[in-house]
Structures are given as C-alpha cells and as structure tokens.
Scaffold this motif. Structure first.
Motif, PDB file in Angstrom:
ATOM      1  N   ASN A 156      -0.499  -4.945  -5.154  1.00  0.00           N
ATOM      2  CA  ASN A 156      -0.319  -3.599  -4.935  1.00  0.00           C
ATOM      3  C   ASN A 156      -1.797  -2.894  -5.001  1.00  0.00           C
ATOM      4  OD1 ASN A 156       0.275  -0.995  -4.946  1.00  0.00           O
ATOM      5  ND2 ASN A 156       1.868  -1.079  -6.571  1.00  0.00           N
ATOM      6  N   SER A 157      -2.335  -2.588  -3.846  1.00  0.00           N
ATOM      7  CA  SER A 157      -3.635  -2.006  -3.845  1.00  0.00           C
ATOM      8  C   SER A 157      -3.657  -0.877  -4.219  1.00  0.00           C
ATOM      9  CB  SER A 157      -4.140  -2.316  -2.264  1.00  0.00           C
ATOM     10  OG  SER A 157      -3.145  -1.354  -1.527  1.00  0.00           O
ATOM     11  N   THR A 158      -2.775  -0.015  -4.346  1.00  0.00           N
ATOM     12  CA  THR A 158      -2.666   1.352  -4.813  1.00  0.00           C
ATOM     13  C   THR A 158      -2.216   1.478  -6.129  1.00  0.00           C
ATOM     14  OG1 THR A 158      -0.724   2.087  -3.395  1.00  0.00           O
ATOM     15  CG2 THR A 158      -2.852   2.305  -2.453  1.00  0.00           C
ATOM     16  N   LYS A 159      -2.460   0.642  -6.923  1.00  0.00           N
ATOM     17  CA  LYS A 159      -1.527   0.440  -8.109  1.00  0.00           C
ATOM     18  C   LYS A 159      -2.081   1.674  -8.931  1.00  0.00           C
ATOM     19  CE  LYS A 159       0.399  -2.255 -11.807  1.00  0.00           C
ATOM     20  NZ  LYS A 159       0.119  -3.587 -12.133  1.00  0.00           N
ATOM     21  N   SER A 160      -3.080   1.678  -9.321  1.00  0.00           N
ATOM     22  CA  SER A 160      -3.439   2.668 -10.529  1.00  0.00           C
ATOM     23  C   SER A 160      -3.985   3.964  -9.909  1.00  0.00           C
ATOM     24  CB  SER A 160      -4.374   2.126 -11.555  1.00  0.00           C
ATOM     25  OG  SER A 160      -5.315   1.198 -10.727  1.00  0.00           O
ATOM     26  N   MET A 161      -3.519   4.350  -8.742  1.00  0.00           N
ATOM     27  CA  MET A 161      -4.012   5.474  -8.069  1.00  0.00           C
ATOM     28  C   MET A 161      -3.403   6.691  -8.590  1.00  0.00           C
ATOM     29  SD  MET A 161      -3.839   6.600  -4.108  1.00  0.00           S
ATOM     30  CE  MET A 161      -5.472   5.384  -3.317  1.00  0.00           C
ATOM     31  N   GLN A 178       0.862  -1.108   0.053  1.00  0.00           N
ATOM     32  CA  GLN A 178      -0.165   0.232   0.120  1.00  0.00           C
ATOM     33  C   GLN A 178       0.769   1.337  -0.041  1.00  0.00           C
ATOM     34  OE1 GLN A 178      -2.356  -1.221   3.317  1.00  0.00           O
ATOM     35  NE2 GLN A 178      -4.032   0.033   2.491  1.00  0.00           N
ATOM     36  N   ASN A 237      -2.305  14.046   1.759  1.00  0.00           N
ATOM     37  CA  ASN A 237      -3.172  13.539   0.842  1.00  0.00           C
ATOM     38  C   ASN A 237      -3.730  14.113  -0.291  1.00  0.00           C
ATOM     39  OD1 ASN A 237      -4.144  11.137  -0.042  1.00  0.00           O
ATOM     40  ND2 ASN A 237      -5.207  10.623   1.705  1.00  0.00           N
ATOM     41  N   SER A 250       5.150   3.995  -8.894  1.00  0.00           N
ATOM     42  CA  SER A 250       5.084   2.700  -8.877  1.00  0.00           C
ATOM     43  C   SER A 250       6.092   1.965  -7.898  1.00  0.00           C
ATOM     44  CB  SER A 250       4.734   1.851 -10.291  1.00  0.00           C
ATOM     45  OG  SER A 250       6.118   2.208 -10.885  1.00  0.00           O
ATOM     46  N   GLN A 264       0.888   5.342   0.207  1.00  0.00           N
ATOM     47  CA  GLN A 264       0.105   6.620   0.567  1.00  0.00           C
ATOM     48  C   GLN A 264       0.897   8.099   0.454  1.00  0.00           C
ATOM     49  OE1 GLN A 264      -1.929   6.415   4.041  1.00  0.00           O
ATOM     50  NE2 GLN A 264      -3.446   7.789   3.734  1.00  0.00           N
ATOM     51  N   MET A 283       0.620   7.320  -9.174  1.00  0.00           N
ATOM     52  CA  MET A 283       1.254   7.343  -8.272  1.00  0.00           C
ATOM     53  C   MET A 283       2.636   6.617  -8.396  1.00  0.00           C
ATOM     54  SD  MET A 283       1.027   7.178  -4.531  1.00  0.00           S
ATOM     55  CE  MET A 283      -0.492   6.760  -3.812  1.00  0.00           C
TER      56      MET A 283
END
Lengths: 138, 1144
Positions: free
Chosen positions: B1127-1132, B1018, B1024, B1097, B1020, B1095
């Motif tokens: 990767n839970s935030t991959k394409s953020m 994750q 934010n 990578s 962040q 984000m």
C-alpha cells in the motif's frame, strides 16, 4: 554370748557374717540361710499394717543348740543372730538389745560415704564392734 | 480317775438315798448358766456330781488350808421329811441349827436344806395350814438366802405331780454348785498363790504344789474351760523349768533329788493313752523320772490343746518342750545311756507328727509350718542313733553297738496298747484313707529301724523326703534344700551319687541365687565328688572348673581342681564328639569363671559398614592360673530402644536424673502443684516405690540357673581366637567386619575351651556400652549451578558427598554430556588454555583424589553449550550423565540453559523492493557482537548488506537490541511459485565482556516467504489539496498488479474510523484482475473531523465467489499476507479544514 551375727541384704545375699566358732561356721551359715525362710514368712504376715511395723521379728526357729533371732530394717536388710540356747541368761530383752546395737552399728557403717549400699560390709571398725557385741561386751 | 464334784448329805440318810440316784442322773441332763466372778464371760456348763455322807474331815482340811478343790465337797445338803410344824420345832430345827453352825465354824456357806414333802391330799384339801414347815425353815435359816431352802414333792410317791418341783430342785442344785465353785475357786487360787510364795522355803515340795495346782486345772477341765486349765499347766511347766535352770544347784531344794533318778527308761510321749492319769498316780505314789514327769505334763497340755482344737499349737510347742527338757536333763546332770535322749526325742516327734497328720487338712499351712522342723528333727535324731549303732550306710554294727541297740530298745519301751478311743473321741480327727494300714507306733518304728541297716535306711530316707516335702509345702525352700544337703550326703554314703546330685544342684541353685558364695562353693565340692564317682566327666569338668574359680576356697583346693579340670578337659576332647549344644549340656555359666568388667568399642564413631569393628573386652578371669581360650565371641543384636520410663516421670519431675541410677537409690522427684491461675499451690518431694520391685515370694527358685538358659543369636559377633587369659584382669581385643547396618547392642559373650562353651547369662549393665551404631550413608553426587546461560562459559560445581563409601585412591567420576554441551574442569583466568574452547569436552573424567568417607567435596567445573539460533527465546534442555564409582547405574541430571540472546527477523517492503531486518535482542549477560553476515545459497536470490562496515564490536545487554538490515534481490524469473521459501542464514560473532578475545559464532536461520510484492495499492483523495469538513471527497483507488500471480478476483474494503471518515455508498467491492493489470475505483468519503486525518485504510483480499457448487454456496474472502500487497499511500495524512459554512 552370740554364736553368729549376720547382716543380710535386701536381696538375701549376705553382707556380713561373723561367727565365734570357726569350726562350725559352715553349719551356722547354713542355718542363717535357712532362717531367711522364716524371715520371709514373718515379713509377709506383717505386711498388713506397715505403720506399726515391728522391726524385731523374734525367735525365727530353734534347734537343740541354737536359737535364731531375726530383725528386719525398713530397707529390708535383715539381721540374724544365732545364740546359744543353753544360755538361759539371754532373755528376749537381751536379744532385743543386741539387735538395737547391731542396727546402730549397721547404720553407722552404711553412713560411710564410701560404702555402696548392697555391697559386702568390710569395715574393720564395724567388724570389731560386732565381735565385741558377740562376746557380750558391747 | 473319776472327777466329779462332791455333794454331801445330812439329816435323813435313807430318804436322800432313795432320791440320790434320781438326782445324780438328772444333774448332767441339762446345762446351767454359770455367772462367773470378775467379769469373766458367762458360760453354760454341764455338771456331774457324786454324793457323800456328810463328814467333818474334809472341812477340817479346808480350814487348815490343806485341801484340794478336787476333793472338797462343793455342796452340803440337809434332807428332811418333816411335814409337821411341831415336829420341826421340836427336833429338826435343832438338828439343822447344829449342822449349819458346824459348817459355819469351818467357814463353809455352801449349804442347802431340802424338804421332801409327802403331801397328804385329804388334809390339804380341807385345811390350809397356816404355816408350813418350809415357811418356818425359811424364817429360821434362810433370812438372807431363802433360795437355799427348797421343798420337793417326793417323786417316789407323786410321780406326776413331782416333776415340776423336782426339776426346780435339780436346777437349784446346779446353780448352787456353780455358786460354790465361784467362791471356792477364788479361795483355792489364793491358797495356791500363798503356797507358791513359800516355794523357796526348805520344806516346800514341788510335787505337793503340782498336785494342788493340777487339781485346779482338772476342775477347770471338768467345767469345760480347757484354756484355763492349760494356763495352770503352763504355769507349772514354767515354774518347773525355772526351778531346774535357776536353782538347779541349790541344795535347798530337797525335792529336786526326787526327780534325779537315772533315766533307765525313756519312753516317749503317748498322745493316745487309755488312762490319761496313769502317770499322775505314779508321780504321787512311786515317783517318776524327769522325763516321765515332763512327758506327763506335755501329754496333758496336748490333750487340752486338742480339746480346744488347737492341734498346730501342739506341734508348735513340741520343739520347745524337747529342747528345754534336754536342757533340764543336762542341768541336773542325769545319768542316761548314750542315745537314750535321741530315742526319746524321736518318739515324741513322731507321736506328734502322727497326730497332726491325722488331724490336719493338707492345705492348712499353719500346722505344716510347725511339722516341717519336727520331721527334720526326727530325721536328725534317727541319724544320730544310726551313727551310734553302726547303722549308717557302709557300716555294720559291732557287737558293742548291737548291745547298745538292745539297751535302747528296752528303754524305748512298748507303746501302750491303743484302744484308739482317745483319738476317735475327737471329732476333728479322721482317718484319711480307710484302707491304709494302721500306722505303727513311733516306738515300734524306731525299734524296727534300729534292728537292721535296711530298715534304718528306709526310715531315714522316708523321713528326709517328708521333711523336704513339708518344708516345700510351706514354702520354706531354703530349709528344704538344707535337708536336701543331708539327704544328698546320705545318698553319697549309700554310694548312689546320681541320686544325691539332684539335691546338691537344688541347693547350689538356691545358694547361688542369693550369692552365698561360701556355701555354694562347699556344695560344688560335694557335687564334684558325686560326678567323679558317677564318672560323668563332662559334669565333673564343669564342676572342677567352677570350683577352681571359687575365691572363697583355699588356693590349694582351687589349684588341685584346676589341674583336675585341665586333665579332664583333655579327656573330654576324645570322649565327646558332639558339638556344644543345649542338649548335651556343654555349656557353662560364664559368670562363674569370668567377670566381664567392661566392653568398649574402639572404633571412632561412626562405624561404617564393612569396616573392621574393634571391641576391647575387660575380663576378670577367676581361674587360679592362666588358661588358653580357643575362641571368644561377643555377639551383638539389634538394639531395641526401651520404653523410656523417664518420659513418664518427666512430666512431674523437674530434675530427672540423667545418669543411670544406682539400683538401691530411691527415685525421688519433685512434684509441684499449681492452682488454676498457675501460681504455685504446694511443692513436695515424692518417692515412688514401684510396686513391682517388692520382693515376690518365690514358689520355686528359678532365679538363676546352673546352666545358661539361652543362647543368643550368634549371627553377628566379634571374635578373638587363642587367647591366653591370666588370672585377674585381661584386656582382649575382639574384632569382626561390621557387615550389617544398624544400632547394635552387645548381648552375650561366649568362650570356647575344647568342647566346653562358657556362655554369659547377661552382660552387666555397668560394663555394657550404651549401644553402637554401624552406619552406612549413601555416597551422592549433585550438580550445583545457578541460572545457566547458553553460549557462554558457565561455572558450576560437582558436589560429591562421600557417605560411608570407601573410595579407592584413584576413584573418578565420569560426566557425559548431551549433544552440544561440553565440559571442562574450571581453569584459572591466567591459565594458558583458559580461552581455548577446545578444552571443553563432551565427556569428562573428574578424579576424586584421596576422597575419604564422609568427606564432602566440591569440584568446580565449567560448561559451555552452543547457542543454536532460534527465533523464540526458549530454554535449552540438556542433560549430564554421571557415572559414579559407588553405583553401577548412571545418573542423569537435567540441565537447562537460558539463551544469551535472541535473533528475530522481519521482512519489509518498499514498493517492489524487499528488506530483511535482523533484530538481536540481548537476554542475559553482556555480549559483544561483530561481523554480522547473512548468507543465502538460493540461486537467484541475493542479499545486499546495507549495514555500516564498522570494525567496532557492538555491545548488547538485556533489553538492548541491535538491528541489521539487508535488501533481498530476487531475480524476476524466480518467482514465488518456484521458491515459496527462501532460507537465509544469519551469522554473527559474539564474545562475552569478561572474555572479549574469545569470539564465538552465533548462527540463526530464517525462512523468508512472501518475498515478492504482487499488488500495489494507491489511494488518492480529491480534491487533493483542500479537504473540508463534512464535504464529500472522492477517493480514488488504484490496484496495480506488480508481479504475475494467480489471484484474479480481489475484494477491497475501506476500513475507516467511524469518527473520522464516513463512506458514502458502498465501502467494499470486488474487482477482477483477469487480463487487466490495473483497476481504478472511485468512492465517496466525507471527513468528520478536522486536522490531519489518516487516509482511510484499504484492505485487499483474495475473493472466491460462491454459488457455483452446492457445497461451496458462500463467497469466501482470504486476506493476503503482508508482503504481497504494498500500500503505497498507507500512512498518508489528509489535512481537513473546517467547512466554510462552519466558518461563516
């Protein structure tokens, strides 16, 4: 006048042969055949000058009773005439005349479109004319 | 007889006599140039002379025109010794004057005055006389011709000094003689001419004329002019013949009776007489017979020819001489004994032949050319005599015949004793072999031959052989054969038929070669006679057969010999055991008995191997009756394509005749000549007579053989057996199995009758079919198809080309398929089993019903192959094995299939949840899909279908994909350590659009790995909400262990776009997850651009620290497979706004 008149093809096979004396026909045929030797001889000699080629070959040979004369046309057809040697009235000129007539008769005969060159001459007209020529009434 | 020119002398006889011998001897010592009149060539002549006292008598004759040039004095010399001018004036001049006047009165101008000087040395020394007697003489007589007055020192008194003057004298005499001859010959010729003109007058006598002209001939001969002498004789000869033949019955010619004396003697000519003029005297005095006169004339001619070295001419003239003499004898009806003339001819012939034999070189053909008929004549004459005297073989002379012999022998006479000088005098004659016995004279030979049968035979055979060999030598073969005929007949009469056979066969060959059928059939009769006598049954049979086929002979004769032939043929069977072969000569020439008119191949083209070859032969049988032939074979050989002459001609000939030309027709072709610029220059018609066609002189007649020369190879032939042949045209069918492949041509025909074989020499080109072909074409089978698609029914064709193979009616081809491939014969759509897949078999038998040779057949088939699921689109390779009836070998044909569709699968992760995506991609063909299912047999693994349960089939086609989705639920206990691979089976039913009711299964197995998530990542960003450009933000990374796993050291890396983000400080690091479940890392990053930025990578890798061992000094980083790290935030995305300062 003439004992025998023969027309011989260029391969020396007889095309026509007439004799005045049936009994001596065989003998005459042998003589005519033998005369071809002399014809060949004379033709070989005359080979040199083809321009001035004389068709009349003259006396081929003579025996006690016969005189054998020859003539060769441009297409190598031979005429052989056997005449009686005791007939002194028959001179060279007369023999030439016989050949001239014979040549004309032959030419007429082969002009027939149904005649195949090299085959026997069976024309009745030709035969008649030759018989006439042989007896001297040509 | 002496022939010498005559010189007369007058004046002082004693003085001349004292000089005579010296002069006469001196004349022949040298030659003198003879200038002849009428531009005849000059000649150097050697003269002789004789002297006579001057007399008036010959001059008298001369004046009267009754003189002979032979006896006429040619030169008159007056001799005087007078040295004193006064004496000369007183007497001598008078004398000479009278003498010259006398001569002039006879018209003679050939004189000469010879002054013999007896010079007184003292006198001349002191006083030169003013005029000499010679001067006076010249003044008096030699005004025009002072060369006729000549002085000479008396050689008897002044031996030394006189030589020169004497030489001059002799020279002058020679010269004057020749001058005189010029004049006299001309005059004499005129005389002869005038005499000849009078030949038809009553008192004219040939004999007188003969001697007159002969005298001229003798003079010519003397003057070394033999050709001119010969002309005189030839004129006499011709004249004599003319008299006899033309005026023979004219009573006017009294002198003819003179020659009409009976021929009691008939001596032949003799060319070696000692006294050449023996008969001349006889003619003059006693009179001679016609034969004797003729003999004399010929002998003279022969002698002159011999002196000109013209020996062939003698031979050439002989026959004419003989025949014309015979005619003359006949004309004047001379009585003579039977056979006398034959004897005469024979002796004459042999005499000339002997001369020729001695004189000629063997390679000199010209003489032999004339000799050959002479030999023949001699042979014939001998035969006549033999017949007359009963000397022929099988005869014995009767007493009358013996009487004839005696009479003839006496008439032949004896040859004159030969001193041989006549021959030896001629340098060109030589004796060929010194050891040879001197030949008997012709007369002797004849007498001997007439004496006994044996001698007669010997001589006859000798002559005949000589005649034949001479004829052969001069290449007169036909004549030689004709003599051979006589000789053969003679041998037959001698009862030696085996000797005769050779001559007859030679003659037969010669006659046959030139198609003299009448004569050859006669010869065949002779031959048959010989063979019968010899008991040579084989040859006899053959000859009989030939005779019976001679159309020239009478039917009666032919049938007689035909019966003989059949009779003899039967006996042959028993006498001959040997097989026909070249050696035992069982062969006959077919052409003598049959004529091949036509050969036709009856088969329809093309002829296939192993088929029955049918040939129709049109044969003309020349036999007078029907005959049975046991077997008839016609062989054929491989055709050799001739070098096409026409190709060469084609270059010039625009209209090359396509048909086969008649041999006697001339080959005329058009010739065009072009200029350089391709325009026509000239056109011409050319008749090219090939040189090789010129009649070649034969040295021997091998043109045609009496027995067939060769036997062809009878390996391939068509056959007919036991055929009855009628006279005339027959049609025969011959047959055989066509075994060998190729282009063939008929070669030879062979007929067998009992032990006889009739072989054809050459098949006539007119009858010969061009050639025929026996062919074989291999049968073949091929499969025809377009792109084949696996999984659905595909049409394809089996193409069978029958070739030359002959199929049984129930032939079939078996097709065997490789695994997963099945076949059936194509069915129509409306057939019941059309949709039944069970009709497809792995092995199929295709019947080839009534398949004919060379037929082509296309058999529609259908093929179906399973579509095994595979992830990658690849060709499926199969093969079909054909088992054909024409071949023992199996034929394997590779077949390739394209897959109809393709299935792939993907594994997707969502946190700890895993999803399976199956993608069906259409490749070829339009398909319907339904009832997709997945199965997994692994315990603890469950697949949940997430697809809508639609009943409608889905249609896919090329480049259209269908996706199915399933969730994988794995029980937690069953971790990846236990089950590294999970097999999942995907099955879907499909059908083609064309055949929507037939559903087939498509299955595909997938191997699933990495089906559980190990780490969760994750990221962040802080602050934010608001991220400003070029403001450092804090990036929190959180790595959480989701499932238990053996990986402790992890390496993280921030992989950012250099244009978007900048990492402040370290962008990578290693963390240890040992004993911890979670790790938090903080990094400083700075956005470099505004907008929604992805984000940065993060990559997580397995880390193996290095340095612990020497071999593994470096640290190693291994990436995780995609399913293990989530990767839970991959394409953020981060919204970055412009920085404050920038706004300000």
């Amino acid at each position: 006048m003439a004992f025998c008149i023969a027309v011989i093809g260029k391969d020396n096979a007889p095309l026509y042969l007439a004799t005045s004396d049936l009994e001596r026909e065989l003998d005459l045929q042998y003589h005519v055949h033998a005369a071809l030797d002399v014809v060949e001889e004379k033709c070989l000699i005359g080979k040199g000058a083809p321009e001035s080629k004389e068709l009349y070959l003259g006396l081929l040979y003579s025996t006690e009773n016969h005189k054998i004369y020859g003539f060769v046309t441009n297409s190598r057809v031979k005429f052989i005439v056997v005449i009686d040697s005791s007939n002194i009235a028959l001179r060279e000129n007369e023999v030439r005349a016989i050949f001239r007539n014979l040549h004309m008769l032959y030419t007429d005969a082969v002009c027939n479109p149904f005649y195949i060159p090299g085959e026997q001459l069976t024309s009745k007209k030709f035969d008649k004319a030759i018989q006439k020529l042989m007896t001297g009434n040509a | 007889m002496q022939i010498k020119p005559i010189i007369t002398y007058s004046g002082s006889y004693p003085l001349f006599r004292s000089l005579e011998a010296q002069i006469l001897n001196a004349i022949p010592l040298d030659t003198c140039e003879w200038r002849r009149t009428f531009q005849r060539p000059t000649k150097h002549v050697r003269l002789e002379a004789q002297t006579q006292q001057f007399s008036v008598e010959p001059l008298q004759k001369y004046k009267q025109g009754d003189w002979s040039i032979l006896e006429h004095p040619i030169l008159h010399i007056f001799v005087t010794e007078c040295n004193d001018v006064d004496t000369y004036k007183a007497t001598i001049r008078e004398e000479i004057d009278t003498w010259l006047k006398l001569l002039a009165s006879y018209g003679v101008s050939d004189w000469m005055i010879l002054l013999v000087e007896t010079l007184d040395m003292r006198k001349t020394k002191n006083l030169l006389p003013r005029t000499t007697v010679l001067d006076k003489m010249r003044l008096d007589f030699g005004s025009k011709n002072d060369d006729r007055c000549i002085s000479v020192l008396n050689p008897a008194k002044f031996e030394q000094k006189s030589t020169e003057s004497f030489r001059c004298l002799v020279q002058r005499i020679r010269f004057l003689m020749l001058t005189s001859y010029n004049r006299n010959i001309a005059k004499y010729e005129e005389l002869i001419r005038s005499k000849r003109e009078r030949r038809n007058q009553d008192d004219w006598d040939f004999r007188q004329y003969f001697f007159m002209q002969e005298d001229l001939a003798l003079i010519f001969e003397k003057l070394e002019l033999p050709t001119e002498a010969l002309i005189q004789y030839d004129e006499l000869d011709a004249m004599f013949s003319q008299f006899i033949t033309h005026t023979g019955f004219n009573e006017k010619q009294q002198w003819l009776s003179y020659f009409k004396r009976p021929l009691s003697a008939f001596h032949g000519i003799c060319l070696s007489r000692a006294d050449k003029f023996e008969f001349r005297e006889k003619i003059r005095t006693e009179g001679v017979s016609l034969l004797e006169f003729r003999n004399y004339l010929f002998e003279r001619q022969a002698y002159l020819l011999l002196s000109c070295n013209e020996i062939p001419d003698i031979a050439k003239r002989l026959l004419d001489f003989l025949f014309s003499t015979l005619r003359e004898v006949e004309y004047i009806k001379l009585d003579c004994q039977e056979g006398a003339l034959s004897c005469w001819e024979f002796v004459c012939a042999l005499e000339v032949l002997q001369l020729c034999e001695q004189a000629m070189e063997p390679n000199e053909v010209s003489c032999f050319q004339h000799c050959a008929p002479i030999w023949n004549l001699a042979k014939d004459k001998l035969y006549e005599l033999g017949k007359l005297c009963g000397l022929l073989p099988g005869c014995t002379p009767s007493s009358e015949q013996l009487h004839i012999v005696v009479q003839l022998s006496s008439g032949i006479g004896d040859a004159p004793q030969q001193p041989l000088q006549f021959l030896e005098a001629m340098p060109q004659l030589r004796d060929r072999s010194p050891n040879r016995k001197p030949k008997k004279s012709a007369a002797e030979q004849l007498k001997e031959a007439l004496g006994s049968n044996m001698a007669f035979q010997k001589l006859y055979l000798e002559l005949a052989e000589l005649a034949i060999s001479t004829y052969k030598h001069v290449a007169r073969l036909r004549s030689a054969r004709l003599v051979g005929l006589d000789l053969g007949n003679f041998y037959c009469a001698l009862n030696e038929p085996h000797k005769a056979v050779g001559f007859f066969t030679d003659l037969l060959r010669e006659l046959k070669a030139e198609n003299w059928h009448t004569l050859s059939s006669q010869t065949l009769l002779e031959l048959a006679n010989c063979y019968r006598k010899m008991g040579d049954s084989l040859a006899y049979t053959k000859t009989c057969s030939s005779i019976s086929c001679c159309a020239e002979l009478e039917t009666l004769v032919r049938t007689f010999y035909f019966d003989e032939f059949l009779k003899s043929l039967k006996t042959l069977k028993t006498t001959l055991s040997a097989q026909p072969s070249m050696e035992n000569a069982n062969y006959c020439v077919l052409e003598d008995h049959f004529r091949i008119l036509d050969i036709e191949v009856l088969n329809t083209k093309p002829i296939i191997q192993d088929e029955l070859l049918l040939v129709q032969l049109k044969l003309d049988s020349l036999y007078p009756r029907g005959i049975v032939v046991e077997s008839m074979k016609l062989c054929y050989e491989l055709h050799v394509a001739p070098e096409s002459e026409s190709d060469v001609l084609q270059q010039v000939a625009l209209t090359a005749p396509k048909h086969k030309e008649c041999s006697s027709r001339l080959k005329v072709s058009l010739q065009l000549f072009h200029k350089q610029d391709n325009t026509l220059n000239c056109a011409s018609v050319v008749c090219d007579t090939p040189k090789s066609k010129q009649p070649v002189r034969r040295s021997s007649s091998t043109k045609r053989k009496l027995s067939p020369s060769m036997q062809a190879d009878f390996a391939n032939f068509v056959l007919a057996e036991n055929i009855a042949l009628h006279p005339g045209i027959n049609h025969i069918e011959l047959q055989a199995k066509a075994t060998r492949v190729g282009r063939w041509q008929f070669k030879q025909l062979c007929l067998s009758m009992c032990s006889l074989e009739f072989l054809s020499e050459q098949l006539p080109s007119t009858a010969q079919p061009p050639s025929f072909e026996i062919s074989t074409k291999p049968a073949s089978a091929t499969l025809e198809f377009k792109t084949l698609i696996a999984g659905i029914v595909q049409p394809f064709n089996l193409h069978v080309s029958a070739g030359s193979f002959i199929f049984p009616a129930d032939a079939k081809i078996t097709l065997r398929c490789s695994k997963n491939l099945r076949l059936r014969q194509a069915l129509a759509k409306d057939e019941a089993s059309y949709n039944d897949d069970a009709t497809f078999e792995t092995q199929l038998q295709v019947p080839l019903l009534q398949l004919k040779s060379f037929e082509e057949r296309r058999l529609p088939l259908e093929v179906l192959t399973d579509m095994p699921g595979r992830k990658v689109a690849k060709h499926y390779e199969h093969h079909i094995t054909l088992n054909c009836p024409w071949s023992r070998n199996e034929l394997q044909i590779p077949v390739e299939f394209q897959p109809a569709m393709e299935a792939t699968c993907r594994l997707h992760t969502c946190g700890t949840q895993k999803f399976l995506q199956v993608i069906m991609k259409g490749l070829d063909g339009e398909l319907l899909l339904q009832h997709a299912k997945v199965k997994c047999d692994v315990p603890g693994v469950r697949l949940q279908d997430l697809n809508p349960s639609s009943q409608q089939p889905i249609e896919i086609h090329k480049s259209l994909t269908v996706t199915y989705l399933y969730e994988i639920q794995v029980e937690p206990l069953k971790t990846e350590q236990e089950l590294p691979i999970v097999k999942v089976h995907f099955v879907v039913k499909y059908a083609t659009v064309q055949q929507p009711e037939v559903w087939r299964n498509y299955g595909c197995a997938f191997d699933l790995v990495d089906y559980s998530t190990l780490f969760k990542l994750q990221a962040q960003l802080e602050p934010n909400e608001l991220c400003r450009l070029r403001t450092v933000c804090n990036l929190h990374l959180k790595i959480t262990k989701v499932n238990e796993n053996p990986y402790t050291d992890l390496m993280y890396e921030v992989l950012n776009d250099q244009n978007l983000w900048a990492v402040c400080g370290r962008s990578a690091g290693v963390v240890s997850m040992k004993d911890v479940d979670c790790h938090s890392i903080s990094l400083d990053v700075m956005p470099l651009s505004t907008g929604f930025l992805p984000m940065p990578s993060i990559r997580l890798s397995k880390y193996t620290a290095g340095g612990k061992s020497k071999t593994d000094a470096h640290s190693k980083v291994h990436p995780f497979p995609p399913g293990q790290v989530y990767n839970s935030t991959k394409s953020m995305q981060i919204h970055v706004i412009a920085s404050v300062s920038a706004e300000q």
